[in-house]
Design an enzyme around this catalytic site. Structure first.
Site, PDB file in Angstrom:
ATOM      1  CG  HIS A  68      -1.965   0.988   1.287  1.00 17.11           C
ATOM      2  ND1 HIS A  68      -3.208   0.722   1.832  1.00 17.11           N
ATOM      3  CD2 HIS A  68      -2.015   2.269   0.870  1.00 17.11           C
ATOM      4  CE1 HIS A  68      -3.964   1.809   1.741  1.00 17.11           C
ATOM      5  NE2 HIS A  68      -3.257   2.766   1.172  1.00 17.11           N
ATOM      6  CD  GLU A 100      -4.267  -2.724   0.723  1.00 12.03           C
ATOM      7  OE1 GLU A 100      -4.795  -3.749   1.133  1.00 12.03           O
ATOM      8  OE2 GLU A 100      -3.792  -1.843   1.473  1.00 12.03           O
ATOM      9  CG  HIS A 137      -7.925  -2.056   8.473  1.00 13.12           C
ATOM     10  ND1 HIS A 137      -7.588  -1.686   9.743  1.00 13.12           N
ATOM     11  CD2 HIS A 137      -7.286  -1.216   7.638  1.00 13.12           C
ATOM     12  CE1 HIS A 137      -6.789  -0.632   9.661  1.00 13.12           C
ATOM     13  NE2 HIS A 137      -6.584  -0.327   8.409  1.00 13.12           N
ATOM     14  CG  ASP A 138      -7.429  -3.355  12.958  1.00 16.23           C
ATOM     15  OD1 ASP A 138      -6.211  -3.293  13.187  1.00 16.23           O
ATOM     16  OD2 ASP A 138      -8.153  -2.350  12.872  1.00 16.23           O
TER      17      ASP A 138
HETATM   18  N1  PXP Z   1      -6.797  -3.387   3.561  1.00 13.23           N
HETATM   19  C1  PXP Z   1      -6.515  -2.081   3.423  1.00 13.23           C
HETATM   20  C2  PXP Z   1      -7.263  -1.294   2.407  1.00 13.23           C
HETATM   21  C3  PXP Z   1      -5.527  -1.479   4.199  1.00 13.23           C
HETATM   22  O1  PXP Z   1      -5.255  -0.170   4.049  1.00 13.23           O
HETATM   23  C4  PXP Z   1      -4.818  -2.246   5.131  1.00 13.23           C
HETATM   24  C5  PXP Z   1      -3.727  -1.618   5.949  1.00 13.23           C
HETATM   25  O2  PXP Z   1      -2.737  -1.101   5.116  1.00 13.23           O
HETATM   26  C6  PXP Z   1      -5.143  -3.607   5.238  1.00 13.23           C
HETATM   27  C7  PXP Z   1      -6.136  -4.137   4.458  1.00 13.23           C
HETATM   28  C8  PXP Z   1      -4.434  -4.509   6.191  1.00 13.23           C
HETATM   29  O3  PXP Z   1      -4.724  -4.115   7.493  1.00 13.23           O
HETATM   30  P1  PXP Z   1      -3.839  -4.657   8.714  1.00 13.23           P
HETATM   31  O4  PXP Z   1      -2.478  -4.089   8.543  1.00 13.23           O
HETATM   32  O5  PXP Z   1      -4.560  -4.146   9.924  1.00 13.23           O
HETATM   33  O6  PXP Z   1      -3.849  -6.153   8.615  1.00 13.23           O
END
Ligand code: PXP
Length: 238
Positions: free
Chosen positions: A43, A70, A190-191
């Site tokens: 990302h 991303e 995410h998380d």
């Molecule tokens: N998806 C997106 C769009 C994100 O921005 C992120 C964090 O960069 C993630 C997934 C992954 O999240 P985490 O680092 O909390 O696993």
């Protein structure tokens, strides 16, 4: 089966903290794939505070699984997508100064913009996914934008999991069913963590892919800590 894409942003953060090339991002990507990861996610953000644009270029030839990039579809980001043509682009509406992504798209308000960007990515053979909250109206908006997939923003699930995991997962299960009925593939991220991932994967149907970074890297540190400390002690006592 749900595929695991490992987000290696945190490795770049650690590397950048010292200014050198340790840990080496390319080696981590190679090893993650060797250990079974089915994709690598990066990302890049405009300030390049973790992944740099050059990292994306360097990673392209070594990612032999799915390469998912991303980011906020600003012109520099879209130029990178055009140049590298990864397997998947995930569009995220993150502000330049956001610590991490903190919201999904309003797919109704941004419909025209998303439609145009998605069409452009699909024209060059890049699969599209857009980051959305588990909100049925936003999922319908996503389908109207022409995207191949959505990525469900799972921060609320992770946050509420500890209080009531059935309640936490319910909107995601409903969102995934609705997305599937509309012909969309379903990703999530995410998380997500070793603690909450199993329940999510069991209860959210049609889950094609999860991308996990922060928890996976933290868990790797903890699980490696004992071995490494003992390794140092052994060397110091000889
Ligand atoms: N998806 C997106 C769009 C994100 O921005 C992120 C964090 O960069 C993630 C997934 C992954 O999240 P985490 O680092 O909390 O696993």
């Amino acid at each position: 089966m749900t595929r695991l894409s490992v987000n290696i942003n945190k490795i770049a953060t650690l590397r950048n903290a010292r200014g050198g090339d340790v840990p080496n991002l390319i080696q981590v990507a190679l090893d993650a794939q060797k250990f079974g990861a089915q994709g690598i996610t990066i990302h890049p953000r405009p300030d390049e505070r973790h992944i740099r644009y050059q990292d994306a270029v360097d990673l392209k030839p070594v990612v032999h699984t799915e390469f998912n990039i991303e980011g906020n579809p600003q012109s520099k980001f879209l130029g990178l997508i055009e140049k590298l043509r990864p397997d998947q682009v995930t569009l995220v509406p993150d502000a330049d100064d956001a610590i991490t992504s903190n919201a999904g798209w309003d797919t109704v308000k941004n419909q025209a913009k998303l439609k145009e960007i998605i069409a452009g990515c699909k024209n060059i053979g890049v699969r599209t996914s857009i980051f959305v909250a588990p909100d049925l109206r936003m999922i319908e908006g996503a389908a109207a934008c022409g995207t191949d997939r959505i990525e469900l923003y799972t921060e609320a699930y992770a946050h509420n999991y500890v209080k009531n995991r059935e309640e936490a997962v319910a909107p995601y299960a409903a969102a995934a069913v609705h997305a599937h009925q509309l012909g969309l593939g379903v990703n999530a991220g995410h998380d997500l963590s070793l603690e909450n991932i199993e329940f999510f994967a069991k209860n959210v149907p049609h889950l094609a892919e999860v991308s996990i970074g922060h928890a996976l890297i933290c868990e790797s540190l903890y699980q490696g800590l004992e071995v490494v400390i003992k390794g140092y002690l052994k060397k110091l006592t000889q």
